[in-house]
Write an enzyme that holds these catalytic residues in place. Structure first.
Site, mmCIF file in Angstrom:
data_model
loop_
_atom_site.group_PDB
_atom_site.id
_atom_site.type_symbol
_atom_site.label_atom_id
_atom_site.label_comp_id
_atom_site.label_asym_id
_atom_site.label_seq_id
_atom_site.Cartn_x
_atom_site.Cartn_y
_atom_site.Cartn_z
ATOM 1 N N ARG A 124 0.796 -1.223 0.000
ATOM 2 C CA ARG A 124 0.000 0.000 0.000
ATOM 3 C C ARG A 124 0.831 1.277 0.000
ATOM 4 O O ARG A 124 0.628 2.164 -0.814
ATOM 5 C CB ARG A 124 -0.863 0.061 1.273
ATOM 6 C CG ARG A 124 -2.311 -0.199 1.063
ATOM 7 C CD ARG A 124 -2.879 -0.614 2.397
ATOM 8 N NE ARG A 124 -2.105 -1.745 2.875
ATOM 9 C CZ ARG A 124 -2.327 -2.993 2.496
ATOM 10 N NH1 ARG A 124 -3.334 -3.268 1.730
ATOM 11 N NH2 ARG A 124 -1.562 -3.974 2.922
ATOM 12 N N THR A 125 1.724 1.359 0.967
ATOM 13 C CA THR A 125 2.437 2.627 1.116
ATOM 14 C C THR A 125 3.274 2.907 -0.130
ATOM 15 O O THR A 125 3.294 4.025 -0.634
ATOM 16 C CB THR A 125 3.314 2.597 2.381
ATOM 17 O OG1 THR A 125 2.480 2.223 3.478
ATOM 18 C CG2 THR A 125 3.928 3.952 2.657
ATOM 19 N N LYS A 150 27.168 -5.305 -2.483
ATOM 20 C CA LYS A 150 28.630 -5.254 -2.634
ATOM 21 C C LYS A 150 29.301 -4.664 -1.410
ATOM 22 O O LYS A 150 30.483 -4.356 -1.427
ATOM 23 C CB LYS A 150 29.000 -4.397 -3.851
ATOM 24 C CG LYS A 150 28.442 -4.888 -5.170
ATOM 25 C CD LYS A 150 28.930 -3.962 -6.284
ATOM 26 C CE LYS A 150 28.219 -4.211 -7.594
ATOM 27 N NZ LYS A 150 28.514 -3.128 -8.554
ATOM 28 N N ARG A 188 11.450 3.755 3.220
ATOM 29 C CA ARG A 188 11.018 2.891 4.322
ATOM 30 C C ARG A 188 12.205 2.040 4.712
ATOM 31 O O ARG A 188 12.888 1.480 3.837
ATOM 32 C CB ARG A 188 9.860 2.010 3.865
ATOM 33 C CG ARG A 188 9.559 0.898 4.824
ATOM 34 C CD ARG A 188 8.303 0.152 4.470
ATOM 35 N NE ARG A 188 7.120 0.946 4.780
ATOM 36 C CZ ARG A 188 5.893 0.449 4.910
ATOM 37 N NH1 ARG A 188 5.685 -0.835 4.722
ATOM 38 N NH2 ARG A 188 4.879 1.210 5.209
ATOM 39 N N HIS A 207 5.527 6.207 11.545
ATOM 40 C CA HIS A 207 4.984 6.098 10.193
ATOM 41 C C HIS A 207 4.139 7.352 9.984
ATOM 42 O O HIS A 207 2.914 7.304 9.952
ATOM 43 C CB HIS A 207 4.142 4.833 10.086
ATOM 44 C CG HIS A 207 3.832 4.399 8.682
ATOM 45 N ND1 HIS A 207 3.977 5.233 7.587
ATOM 46 C CD2 HIS A 207 3.363 3.213 8.198
ATOM 47 C CE1 HIS A 207 3.611 4.565 6.493
ATOM 48 N NE2 HIS A 207 3.241 3.347 6.841
HETATM 49 C C1 NCD Z 1 1.704 -0.623 8.455
HETATM 50 C C2 NCD Z 1 3.211 -0.533 8.549
HETATM 51 O O1 NCD Z 1 3.917 -0.867 7.613
HETATM 52 O O2 NCD Z 1 3.636 -0.053 9.567
HETATM 53 N N1 NCD Z 1 1.229 -0.754 7.176
HETATM 54 C C3 NCD Z 1 1.058 0.378 6.393
HETATM 55 O O3 NCD Z 1 2.006 1.028 6.016
HETATM 56 N N2 NCD Z 1 -0.192 0.736 6.096
HETATM 57 C C4 NCD Z 1 1.105 -1.566 9.402
HETATM 58 C C5 NCD Z 1 1.563 -2.999 9.444
HETATM 59 O O4 NCD Z 1 2.494 -3.402 8.762
HETATM 60 O O5 NCD Z 1 0.936 -3.734 10.211
#
Ligand code: NCD
Length: 354
Positions: free
Chosen positions: A82-83, A111, A132, A165
């Site tokens: 999703r993100t 590497k 991320r 997040h």
């Molecule tokens: C969450 C995350 O990655 O922190 N998901 C998201 O980005 N919507 C929640 C999760 O992984 O449970």
């Protein structure tokens, strides 16, 4: 940031926040502590305006032209559906050309290159880094590192370790705000968080943003071993916010204005310890729908396992699929703010609604 990393790292999130701003607006988007109420209201308004503009072909083309001279790097060193796609689509809405590194096994990190050097390479080619990473605070480190180079670019945190997040929290705020538009807004509502609150970064970021809304009461429902961190509770105490912690989900269901379910984050287990916990009482079943207030909402950052029964999806109070859609608009709006393109959007919107 003319502060060495060791000193910087010791600052509290509130002390760090000003370092991520420039000219009174966010330059990086890294932690929830950067976002105060006027910003949240503005972001929500801009998301709605962008969404409205995108309803026509002319509007979509206008939006796509706004950042068509810029490129974005999506660096996702942790699983994401999703993100990642939400940011990807948000980039496309505002014309920002996205590129991606998702698997560090295909990058020079294999590497032996440090992640810092990898990201510094991205900054040579791209105008924003959306990242991320499994290490909490790593996006902050990158922002700090880049700000001490000749080519600093904005960094957006798309999830860092168990810590933060922030853009999920922003889309959650947008969802809450829209849901409670006719009920006096988010102010005074009771928001109930359920599940793995110890390791769920979305809850940690959202809990902080909710402090911007007077009268909100936050309830944390989890087994003891997965209860919310003491640092979050300290922030609530310092802000004078109402909160409570319990493991009795049943009793809070009828009291909630919003229930925010989360998944057990067992990827952080060292020895399958969460498998030994009885988490069966921390699930929202179809039977709970009858006990949920008619004007309450049910949220989840997703991905879900069985924390919410699929049978709940058709209920109008289920907001998790709307959260997904809202996220794309909020992220598009955030990118527009970071690149200072709000004025153009406002002008187009005003012409449209005149
Ligand atoms: C969450 C995350 O990655 O922190 N998901 C998201 O980005 N919507 C929640 C999760 O992984 O449970």
């Amino acid at each position: 940031m003319n502060l060495d990393w060791d000193k910087f790292q010791q600052l509290s999130p509130q002390e760090k926040a000003p370092f991520f701003q420039r000219n009174g607006r966010p330059y990086h988007a890294l932690i929830a502590q950067q976002f105060e109420r006027p910003f949240l209201d503005r972001l929500c308004e801009l998301a709605t305006r962008t969404r409205r503009i995108a309803k026509t072909r002319g509007g979509r083309l206008f939006l796509q032209d706004l950042l068509s001279d810029k490129r974005a790097m999506l660096y996702f060193a942790q699983p994401s559906t999703r993100t990642f796609l939400s940011f990807y689509a948000a980039c496309q809405i505002v014309g920002l050309q996205p590129a991606e590194v998702r698997d560090t096994a295909t990058s020079s990190e294999l590497k032996g290159e440090s992640p810092e050097d990898s990201v510094r390479t991205f900054s040579s080619y791209f105008d924003v880094i959306i990242m991320r990473h499994p290490v909490g605070g790593f996006a902050e480190r990158i922002a700090w590192m880049l700000s001490n180079t000749e080519r600093s670019v904005p960094v957006i945190n798309a999830g860092s370790g168990k810590d933060q997040h922030p853009t999920q929290a922003l889309l959650d705020i947008y969802t809450l705000q829209r849901s409670f538009e006719r009920r006096g807004g988010i102010e005074g509502k009771r928001i109930v968080f359920v599940g793995d609150l110890a390791r769920g970064r979305t809850v940690r970021s959202l809990s902080w943003l909710l402090l911007q809304y007077p009268g909100v009461r936050q309830t944390f429902v989890a087994p003891d071993a997965l209860q919310i961190g003491g640092d979050v509770l300290d922030s609530l105490r310092r802000a004078g916010a109402a909160f409570d912690c319990t493991d009795d989900f049943e009793s809070v269901v009828p009291e909630a204005d919003a229930i925010y379910m989360t998944r057990i984050q067992d990827e952080w287990d060292t020895n399958r310890e969460s498998a030994r916990l009885d988490t069966s009482r921390f699930k929202f079943t179809a039977a709970h729908l009858a006990r949920l207030r008619p004007d309450a909402i049910l949220m989840h950052p997703l991905p879900r396992r069985d924390e919410i029964a699929v049978a709940c999806d058709a209920d109008p109070r289920a907001m998790y699929w709307r959260q997904v859609r809202n996220g794309m608009w909020v992220r598009a709006a955030l990118i527009l703010i970071l690149f200072d393109r709000e004025v153009e959007v406002d002008r187009y919107y005003e012409d449209l609604t005149r």
